[in-house]
Motif scaffolding. Sequence first.
Motif, PDB file in Angstrom:
ATOM      1  N   ILE A  76       0.841  -1.204   0.000  1.00  0.00           N
ATOM      2  CA  ILE A  76       0.000   0.000   0.000  1.00  0.00           C
ATOM      3  C   ILE A  76       0.875   1.254   0.000  1.00  0.00           C
ATOM      4  N   GLN A  77       1.937   1.255   0.815  1.00  0.00           N
ATOM      5  CA  GLN A  77       2.838   2.404   0.862  1.00  0.00           C
ATOM      6  C   GLN A  77       3.505   2.638  -0.493  1.00  0.00           C
ATOM      7  N   LEU A  78       3.960   1.554  -1.132  1.00  0.00           N
ATOM      8  CA  LEU A  78       4.599   1.702  -2.443  1.00  0.00           C
ATOM      9  C   LEU A  78       3.614   2.249  -3.475  1.00  0.00           C
ATOM     10  N   LYS A  79       2.376   1.797  -3.421  1.00  0.00           N
ATOM     11  CA  LYS A  79       1.357   2.292  -4.348  1.00  0.00           C
ATOM     12  C   LYS A  79       1.095   3.775  -4.097  1.00  0.00           C
ATOM     13  N   ASP A  80       1.009   4.174  -2.822  1.00  0.00           N
ATOM     14  CA  ASP A  80       0.805   5.589  -2.495  1.00  0.00           C
ATOM     15  C   ASP A  80       1.984   6.436  -2.971  1.00  0.00           C
ATOM     16  N   LEU A  81       3.196   5.921  -2.763  1.00  0.00           N
ATOM     17  CA  LEU A  81       4.381   6.655  -3.214  1.00  0.00           C
ATOM     18  C   LEU A  81       4.374   6.810  -4.737  1.00  0.00           C
ATOM     19  N   GLU A  82       3.996   5.761  -5.413  1.00  0.00           N
ATOM     20  CA  GLU A  82       3.927   5.815  -6.872  1.00  0.00           C
ATOM     21  C   GLU A  82       2.895   6.835  -7.325  1.00  0.00           C
ATOM     22  N   ASP A  83       1.740   6.849  -6.688  1.00  0.00           N
ATOM     23  CA  ASP A  83       0.692   7.813  -7.044  1.00  0.00           C
ATOM     24  C   ASP A  83       1.152   9.252  -6.792  1.00  0.00           C
ATOM     25  N   GLN A  84       1.793   9.470  -5.630  1.00  0.00           N
ATOM     26  CA  GLN A  84       2.291  10.810  -5.320  1.00  0.00           C
ATOM     27  C   GLN A  84       3.351  11.250  -6.326  1.00  0.00           C
ATOM     28  N   LEU A  85       4.227  10.321  -6.691  1.00  0.00           N
ATOM     29  CA  LEU A  85       5.284  10.632  -7.655  1.00  0.00           C
ATOM     30  C   LEU A  85       4.697  11.004  -9.010  1.00  0.00           C
ATOM     31  N   LEU A  86       3.725  10.224  -9.462  1.00  0.00           N
ATOM     32  CA  LEU A  86       3.097  10.525 -10.749  1.00  0.00           C
ATOM     33  C   LEU A  86       2.354  11.851 -10.715  1.00  0.00           C
ATOM     34  N   GLU A  87       1.715  12.142  -9.585  1.00  0.00           N
ATOM     35  CA  GLU A  87       1.003  13.417  -9.463  1.00  0.00           C
ATOM     36  C   GLU A  87       1.974  14.593  -9.502  1.00  0.00           C
ATOM     37  N   ARG A  88       3.085  14.462  -8.767  1.00  0.00           N
ATOM     38  CA  ARG A  88       4.078  15.539  -8.771  1.00  0.00           C
ATOM     39  C   ARG A  88       4.651  15.752 -10.175  1.00  0.00           C
ATOM     40  N   LEU A  89       4.942  14.644 -10.849  1.00  0.00           N
ATOM     41  CA  LEU A  89       5.525  14.767 -12.184  1.00  0.00           C
ATOM     42  C   LEU A  89       4.536  15.344 -13.198  1.00  0.00           C
ATOM     43  N   SER A  90       3.260  14.985 -13.041  1.00  0.00           N
ATOM     44  CA  SER A  90       2.267  15.513 -13.987  1.00  0.00           C
ATOM     45  C   SER A  90       2.007  17.004 -13.752  1.00  0.00           C
ATOM     46  N   ASN A  91       2.205  17.482 -12.532  1.00  0.00           N
ATOM     47  CA  ASN A  91       1.979  18.898 -12.222  1.00  0.00           C
ATOM     48  C   ASN A  91       3.265  19.708 -12.235  1.00  0.00           C
ATOM     49  N   ALA A  92       4.361  19.091 -12.648  1.00  0.00           N
ATOM     50  CA  ALA A  92       5.657  19.770 -12.642  1.00  0.00           C
ATOM     51  C   ALA A  92       5.733  20.788 -13.772  1.00  0.00           C
ATOM     52  N   PRO A  93       6.532  21.828 -13.560  1.00  0.00           N
ATOM     53  CA  PRO A  93       6.723  22.805 -14.643  1.00  0.00           C
ATOM     54  C   PRO A  93       7.565  22.189 -15.767  1.00  0.00           C
ATOM     55  N   GLU A  94       7.721  22.941 -16.838  1.00  0.00           N
ATOM     56  CA  GLU A  94       8.466  22.422 -17.976  1.00  0.00           C
ATOM     57  C   GLU A  94       9.916  22.124 -17.610  1.00  0.00           C
ATOM     58  N   ASP A  95      10.514  22.984 -16.821  1.00  0.00           N
ATOM     59  CA  ASP A  95      11.899  22.770 -16.384  1.00  0.00           C
ATOM     60  C   ASP A  95      11.866  22.053 -15.037  1.00  0.00           C
ATOM     61  N   ILE A  96      11.915  20.743 -15.082  1.00  0.00           N
ATOM     62  CA  ILE A  96      11.778  19.924 -13.864  1.00  0.00           C
ATOM     63  C   ILE A  96      12.926  20.162 -12.895  1.00  0.00           C
ATOM     64  N   LEU A  97      14.126  20.382 -13.435  1.00  0.00           N
ATOM     65  CA  LEU A  97      15.304  20.531 -12.580  1.00  0.00           C
ATOM     66  C   LEU A  97      15.270  21.797 -11.740  1.00  0.00           C
ATOM     67  N   SER A  98      14.496  22.798 -12.124  1.00  0.00           N
ATOM     68  CA  SER A  98      14.415  24.037 -11.350  1.00  0.00           C
ATOM     69  C   SER A  98      13.415  23.932 -10.196  1.00  0.00           C
ATOM     70  N   ASP A  99      12.620  22.883 -10.172  1.00  0.00           N
ATOM     71  CA  ASP A  99      11.605  22.708  -9.117  1.00  0.00           C
ATOM     72  C   ASP A  99      12.234  21.959  -7.938  1.00  0.00           C
ATOM     73  N   ILE A 100      12.757  22.704  -6.977  1.00  0.00           N
ATOM     74  CA  ILE A 100      13.473  22.132  -5.830  1.00  0.00           C
ATOM     75  C   ILE A 100      12.570  21.231  -4.984  1.00  0.00           C
ATOM     76  N   PRO A 101      11.318  21.642  -4.637  1.00  0.00           N
ATOM     77  CA  PRO A 101      10.458  20.745  -3.845  1.00  0.00           C
ATOM     78  C   PRO A 101      10.187  19.412  -4.553  1.00  0.00           C
ATOM     79  N   LEU A 102      10.092  19.450  -5.872  1.00  0.00           N
ATOM     80  CA  LEU A 102       9.870  18.216  -6.622  1.00  0.00           C
ATOM     81  C   LEU A 102      11.077  17.293  -6.502  1.00  0.00           C
ATOM     82  N   ILE A 103      12.264  17.845  -6.644  1.00  0.00           N
ATOM     83  CA  ILE A 103      13.490  17.031  -6.547  1.00  0.00           C
ATOM     84  C   ILE A 103      13.638  16.469  -5.140  1.00  0.00           C
ATOM     85  N   GLU A 104      13.365  17.280  -4.120  1.00  0.00           N
ATOM     86  CA  GLU A 104      13.437  16.795  -2.738  1.00  0.00           C
ATOM     87  C   GLU A 104      12.404  15.703  -2.496  1.00  0.00           C
TER      88      GLU A 104
END
Length: 164
Positions: A76-104
């Motif tokens: 369940i934890q791995l599934k939640d982590l995967e969902d959170q990761l996909l959500e963050r990536l889908s809402n990320a700006p065009e320049d992913i490397l400049s988004d510090i909270p996303l990288i953290e």
Amino acid sequence: GEEDVEYDEHFRLYLQTKLSNPHYKPEISAQCTIINFIVTRRGLEDQLLATIVSCEEPELERTRNELVQSFNSYKIQLKDLEDQLLERLSNAPEDILSDIPLIEGLEATKRTANEINDAVSRGIQTEIGINQAREVYRTVATEASLLYFVLLQLCFVDHMYQYS
């Protein structure tokens, strides 16, 4: 068929059949909960093994049950982590490397996933030891399962041996 009929919310209807493997239309299956109480030798053997081990070595069976629960929580934890990761990536700006909270967040997700994988590896090793200890009682469970099915077949020898 055109009028609605009032009924009590607590009303339940239970139907039972002697058919060993009944088949129902999809419309019926969609509106009902079908429970199959057919037991197999292997399934009964596994249930009896769990019962025997819980009587003879309750700590071992308790550890096994906790291990199963922890495996489920890890999934369940791995599934939640995967969902959170996909959500963050889908809402990320065009320049992913400049988004510090996303990288953290990605790094934290990676650390957590590695911790879970390590815990799963340790759990698998523990499970192997538990299963080896449980196998001592396998012959008893096998014999009990076989005895049940022999008694079940006695009615074919003579109808006097039927029981309920």
